[in-house]
Design a protein around this motif. Structure first.
Motif, PDB file in Angstrom:
ATOM      1  N   LEU A  61       0.844  -1.199   0.000  1.00 53.49           N
ATOM      2  CA  LEU A  61       0.000   0.000   0.000  1.00 53.49           C
ATOM      3  C   LEU A  61       0.879   1.248   0.000  1.00 53.49           C
ATOM      4  O   LEU A  61       1.827   1.340   0.780  1.00 53.49           O
ATOM      5  CB  LEU A  61      -0.880  -0.017   1.260  1.00 53.49           C
ATOM      6  CG  LEU A  61      -1.792   1.190   1.483  1.00 53.49           C
ATOM      7  CD1 LEU A  61      -2.809   1.339   0.356  1.00 53.49           C
ATOM      8  CD2 LEU A  61      -2.508   1.054   2.831  1.00 53.49           C
ATOM      9  N   GLY A  63       0.710   5.727  -0.224  1.00 53.95           N
ATOM     10  CA  GLY A  63      -0.072   6.963  -0.266  1.00 53.95           C
ATOM     11  C   GLY A  63       0.554   7.868  -1.315  1.00 53.95           C
ATOM     12  O   GLY A  63       0.493   7.590  -2.514  1.00 53.95           O
ATOM     13  N   LEU A  64       1.244   8.923  -0.850  1.00 53.30           N
ATOM     14  CA  LEU A  64       1.941   9.804  -1.788  1.00 53.30           C
ATOM     15  C   LEU A  64       3.364   9.323  -2.065  1.00 53.30           C
ATOM     16  O   LEU A  64       4.098   9.963  -2.814  1.00 53.30           O
ATOM     17  CB  LEU A  64       1.992  11.240  -1.247  1.00 53.30           C
ATOM     18  CG  LEU A  64       0.657  11.961  -1.089  1.00 53.30           C
ATOM     19  CD1 LEU A  64       0.890  13.415  -0.666  1.00 53.30           C
ATOM     20  CD2 LEU A  64      -0.163  11.918  -2.363  1.00 53.30           C
ATOM     21  N   GLY A  65       3.772   8.223  -1.424  1.00 55.85           N
ATOM     22  CA  GLY A  65       5.136   7.721  -1.643  1.00 55.85           C
ATOM     23  C   GLY A  65       6.189   8.715  -1.170  1.00 55.85           C
ATOM     24  O   GLY A  65       7.246   8.835  -1.782  1.00 55.85           O
ATOM     25  N   ALA A  66       5.891   9.420  -0.061  1.00 55.24           N
ATOM     26  CA  ALA A  66       6.794  10.481   0.405  1.00 55.24           C
ATOM     27  C   ALA A  66       7.768  10.021   1.478  1.00 55.24           C
ATOM     28  O   ALA A  66       8.615  10.795   1.908  1.00 55.24           O
ATOM     29  CB  ALA A  66       5.970  11.664   0.932  1.00 55.24           C
ATOM     30  N   ASN A  67       7.616   8.764   1.902  1.00 54.39           N
ATOM     31  CA  ASN A  67       8.506   8.281   2.974  1.00 54.39           C
ATOM     32  C   ASN A  67       9.092   6.924   2.615  1.00 54.39           C
ATOM     33  O   ASN A  67       9.365   6.115   3.500  1.00 54.39           O
ATOM     34  CB  ASN A  67       7.716   8.198   4.293  1.00 54.39           C
ATOM     35  CG  ASN A  67       8.619   8.238   5.499  1.00 54.39           C
ATOM     36  OD1 ASN A  67       9.639   8.920   5.493  1.00 54.39           O
ATOM     37  ND2 ASN A  67       8.273   7.502   6.532  1.00 54.39           N
ATOM     38  N   ILE A 124       4.044  19.453   4.329  1.00 51.53           N
ATOM     39  CA  ILE A 124       4.596  18.089   4.410  1.00 51.53           C
ATOM     40  C   ILE A 124       3.758  17.184   3.502  1.00 51.53           C
ATOM     41  O   ILE A 124       2.548  17.080   3.689  1.00 51.53           O
ATOM     42  CB  ILE A 124       4.553  17.531   5.849  1.00 51.53           C
ATOM     43  CG1 ILE A 124       5.212  18.501   6.830  1.00 51.53           C
ATOM     44  CG2 ILE A 124       5.227  16.159   5.903  1.00 51.53           C
ATOM     45  CD1 ILE A 124       5.119  18.060   8.284  1.00 51.53           C
ATOM     46  N   PRO A 125       4.377  16.533   2.499  1.00 51.18           N
ATOM     47  CA  PRO A 125       3.591  15.668   1.610  1.00 51.18           C
ATOM     48  C   PRO A 125       3.161  14.400   2.338  1.00 51.18           C
ATOM     49  O   PRO A 125       4.003  13.648   2.822  1.00 51.18           O
ATOM     50  CB  PRO A 125       4.572  15.344   0.474  1.00 51.18           C
ATOM     51  CG  PRO A 125       5.935  15.578   1.049  1.00 51.18           C
ATOM     52  CD  PRO A 125       5.804  16.549   2.173  1.00 51.18           C
ATOM     53  N   SER A 126       1.842  14.176   2.400  1.00 49.12           N
ATOM     54  CA  SER A 126       1.362  12.999   3.138  1.00 49.12           C
ATOM     55  C   SER A 126      -0.113  12.755   2.870  1.00 49.12           C
ATOM     56  O   SER A 126      -0.878  13.686   2.690  1.00 49.12           O
ATOM     57  CB  SER A 126       1.533  13.243   4.652  1.00 49.12           C
ATOM     58  OG  SER A 126       1.166  12.101   5.393  1.00 49.12           O
ATOM     59  N   THR A 127      -0.487  11.483   2.877  1.00 50.14           N
ATOM     60  CA  THR A 127      -1.898  11.143   3.029  1.00 50.14           C
ATOM     61  C   THR A 127      -2.165  10.984   4.529  1.00 50.14           C
ATOM     62  O   THR A 127      -1.219  10.920   5.344  1.00 50.14           O
ATOM     63  CB  THR A 127      -2.219   9.808   2.343  1.00 50.14           C
ATOM     64  OG1 THR A 127      -1.382   8.791   2.919  1.00 50.14           O
ATOM     65  CG2 THR A 127      -2.016   9.864   0.834  1.00 50.14           C
ATOM     66  N   GLY A 130      -0.485   7.714   5.643  1.00 50.79           N
ATOM     67  CA  GLY A 130       0.959   7.857   5.866  1.00 50.79           C
ATOM     68  C   GLY A 130       1.235   8.619   7.153  1.00 50.79           C
ATOM     69  O   GLY A 130       2.174   8.299   7.897  1.00 50.79           O
ATOM     70  N   TRP A 133       0.691   6.207   9.994  1.00 55.33           N
ATOM     71  CA  TRP A 133       1.753   5.191  10.004  1.00 55.33           C
ATOM     72  C   TRP A 133       2.980   5.697  10.783  1.00 55.33           C
ATOM     73  O   TRP A 133       3.532   5.000  11.623  1.00 55.33           O
ATOM     74  CB  TRP A 133       2.139   4.867   8.550  1.00 55.33           C
ATOM     75  CG  TRP A 133       3.404   4.083   8.379  1.00 55.33           C
ATOM     76  CD1 TRP A 133       4.670   4.594   8.234  1.00 55.33           C
ATOM     77  CD2 TRP A 133       3.548   2.648   8.319  1.00 55.33           C
ATOM     78  NE1 TRP A 133       5.580   3.580   8.086  1.00 55.33           N
ATOM     79  CE2 TRP A 133       4.920   2.374   8.136  1.00 55.33           C
ATOM     80  CE3 TRP A 133       2.641   1.589   8.398  1.00 55.33           C
ATOM     81  CZ2 TRP A 133       5.413   1.082   8.035  1.00 55.33           C
ATOM     82  CZ3 TRP A 133       3.147   0.291   8.299  1.00 55.33           C
ATOM     83  CH2 TRP A 133       4.509   0.053   8.127  1.00 55.33           C
ATOM     84  N   HIS A 137       4.942  14.602  12.287  1.00 54.47           N
ATOM     85  CA  HIS A 137       5.362  15.542  13.336  1.00 54.47           C
ATOM     86  C   HIS A 137       6.087  16.753  12.760  1.00 54.47           C
ATOM     87  O   HIS A 137       6.657  16.700  11.667  1.00 54.47           O
ATOM     88  CB  HIS A 137       6.246  14.845  14.365  1.00 54.47           C
ATOM     89  CG  HIS A 137       7.335  14.021  13.743  1.00 54.47           C
ATOM     90  ND1 HIS A 137       8.513  14.546  13.307  1.00 54.47           N
ATOM     91  CD2 HIS A 137       7.394  12.698  13.483  1.00 54.47           C
ATOM     92  CE1 HIS A 137       9.267  13.591  12.814  1.00 54.47           C
ATOM     93  NE2 HIS A 137       8.616  12.447  12.883  1.00 54.47           N
ATOM     94  N   ALA A 191      -5.056   1.431   7.858  1.00 57.09           N
ATOM     95  CA  ALA A 191      -5.998   2.482   8.255  1.00 57.09           C
ATOM     96  C   ALA A 191      -6.915   2.795   7.077  1.00 57.09           C
ATOM     97  O   ALA A 191      -6.430   3.091   5.975  1.00 57.09           O
ATOM     98  CB  ALA A 191      -5.230   3.729   8.684  1.00 57.09           C
ATOM     99  N   ARG A 217      10.434  26.064   6.529  1.00 53.26           N
ATOM    100  CA  ARG A 217      10.794  24.877   5.745  1.00 53.26           C
ATOM    101  C   ARG A 217      11.544  25.281   4.477  1.00 53.26           C
ATOM    102  O   ARG A 217      12.545  24.682   4.108  1.00 53.26           O
ATOM    103  CB  ARG A 217       9.551  24.079   5.334  1.00 53.26           C
ATOM    104  CG  ARG A 217       8.710  23.585   6.466  1.00 53.26           C
ATOM    105  CD  ARG A 217       7.572  22.721   5.952  1.00 53.26           C
ATOM    106  NE  ARG A 217       8.063  21.405   5.616  1.00 53.26           N
ATOM    107  CZ  ARG A 217       8.228  20.430   6.494  1.00 53.26           C
ATOM    108  NH1 ARG A 217       7.908  20.616   7.748  1.00 53.26           N
ATOM    109  NH2 ARG A 217       8.708  19.276   6.143  1.00 53.26           N
TER     110      ARG A 217
END
Ligand SMILES: Cc1cc2nc3c(=O)[nH]c(=O)nc-3n(C[C@H](O)[C@H](O)[C@H](O)COP(=O)(O)OP(=O)(O)OC[C@H]3O[C@@H](n4cnc5c(N)ncnc54)[C@H](O)[C@@H]3O)c2cc1C
Length: 309
Positions: A61, A63-67, A124-127, A130, A133, A137, A191, A217
């Motif tokens: 799975l 999301g945005l593939g940011a991590n 911050i790029p995120s679904t 993510g 998960w 922060h 989730a 940032r």
């Protein structure tokens, strides 16, 4: 083969094969997924996972593939991209979101209403998935920035898909949130959605926090549009940022192939254009060895490694 193995449990016209993963990650790195399915609702997401499980097909799975760093040889099995996007307002100061909702959209829904608690995570790029998960922060607002704020602070409850295919709602306090972690790690749970209980604030004050955070940032992090990355690569060691240790080893600007330790932030590796996952792994190993030699600590990556390298 995967389409056939799914036996019609997913609409075959929506299962794409041999899909390059690089454009689906913020690192812009990674070989092809054997198959890719975009899940567009909570039920669709649960059905896709259940279908893959029943057919014995490995599934991943994103999301945005940011991590994540996806291997150069790609991902075997079915990649399910979380494109669920429903947001609702069940009551005052309460938002409910599918796990595929992009956090930027959730922040907009909250800040437009004068609801506070999500504004810290702007930029911050995120679904939502993510964010749960990894317990998203960021530092508390300027000028103090004296503590780390976690998304856990505003999570009221989370709907989970359990490994046996049933769904269950748990309270935020049952999510085992920690620094860069939650109960989702290693549990096989997914989730499906989450409810957030937010505070109240002046809309102008929320705008100020967001603008200051974006400025902060922008001055300290490489710009994603120009220098694709996965954000911070390593976990903190005993509360000390890995970037400081890497910087003290003189590694800002260190480069192998197309992967480089950012000149701006030593805990971020950037893709200078044609980086491969192998380049990134080689830079990671080099930084680990240099820091261990100098400080006696082994840096531990916080990003996920997906697929074959
Ligand atoms: C430029 C940049 C800056 C960043 N700054 C920060 C920062 O300040 N603070 C911070 O905390 N992070 C930061 N990050 C890291 C990243 O944004 C977060 O970790 C984010 O939450 C990842 O979300 P995602 O949707 O892209 O997850 P993905 O990278 O797609 O997935 C990450 C992991 O979560 C799992 N996952 C995703 N959705 C679900 C779900 N619904 N259920 C179960 N598991 C799921 C995936 O399987 C995968 O293992 C930054 C990243 C970048 C690129």
């Amino acid at each position: 083969m995967i389409v056939a193995a799914l036996g019609g449990a997913l609409d075959p016209s929506r299962v794409r094969t041999a899909v390059p993963m690089a454009p689906l990650t913020t690192f812009r790195i990674g070989g092809p997924a054997d198959a890719l399915y975009d899940a567009t609702s909570g039920a669709d997401l649960a059905n896709a996972i259940t279908a893959a499980r029943s057919a014995g097909i490995p599934w991943t799975l994103v999301g945005l593939g940011a991590n994540v760093l996806v291997g150069d040889r790609g991902i075997r099995g079915l990649v399910i991209r979380n494109a669920t996007g429903q947001v609702s307002t069940p009551g005052p100061n309460r938002l409910h979101a599918d796990s595929g909702v992009v956090v930027a959209d959730l922040i907009r829904s909250a800040s437009d209403r004068g609801w506070s608690g999500l504004e810290h995570y702007v930029g911050i790029p995120s679904t939502v998935g993510g964010a749960l998960w990894q317990n998203l922060h960021f530092l508390s607002p300027a000028p103090e920035r004296e503590r780390t704020m976690f998304i856990a602070e505003v999570v009221e409850s989370v709907e989970l898909l359990l490994p046996d295919g049933t769904a269950k709602t748990v309270g935020g306090d049952e999510m085992a949130f920690g620094y860069d972690t939650s109960r989702l790690h290693g549990s096989g749970e997914v989730a499906l959605g989450a409810s957030f209980h937010l505070g109240s604030a002046d809309v102008g004050a929320l705008q100020r926090v967001m603008q200051e955070n974006l400025g902060w940032r922008g001055a300290r992090h490489p710009w994603l549009e120009w220098h694709p990355s996965a954000g911070s690569i390593f976990r903190k060691i005993d509360g000390v940022g890995a970037g400081r240790l890497i910087d003290q080893c003189g590694l800002k600007g260190f480069r192998i192939g197309g992967a480089q330790i950012s000149h701006l932030h030593a805990n971020i590796i950037v893709n200078c254009g044609r980086a491969t996952a192998s380049d990134v792994r080689a830079v990671i190993s080099h930084a680990q060895e240099a820091v261990e030699r100098r400080f006696g600590h082994r840096l531990v990556p916080e990003i996920g490694f997906l697929g074959e390298f």
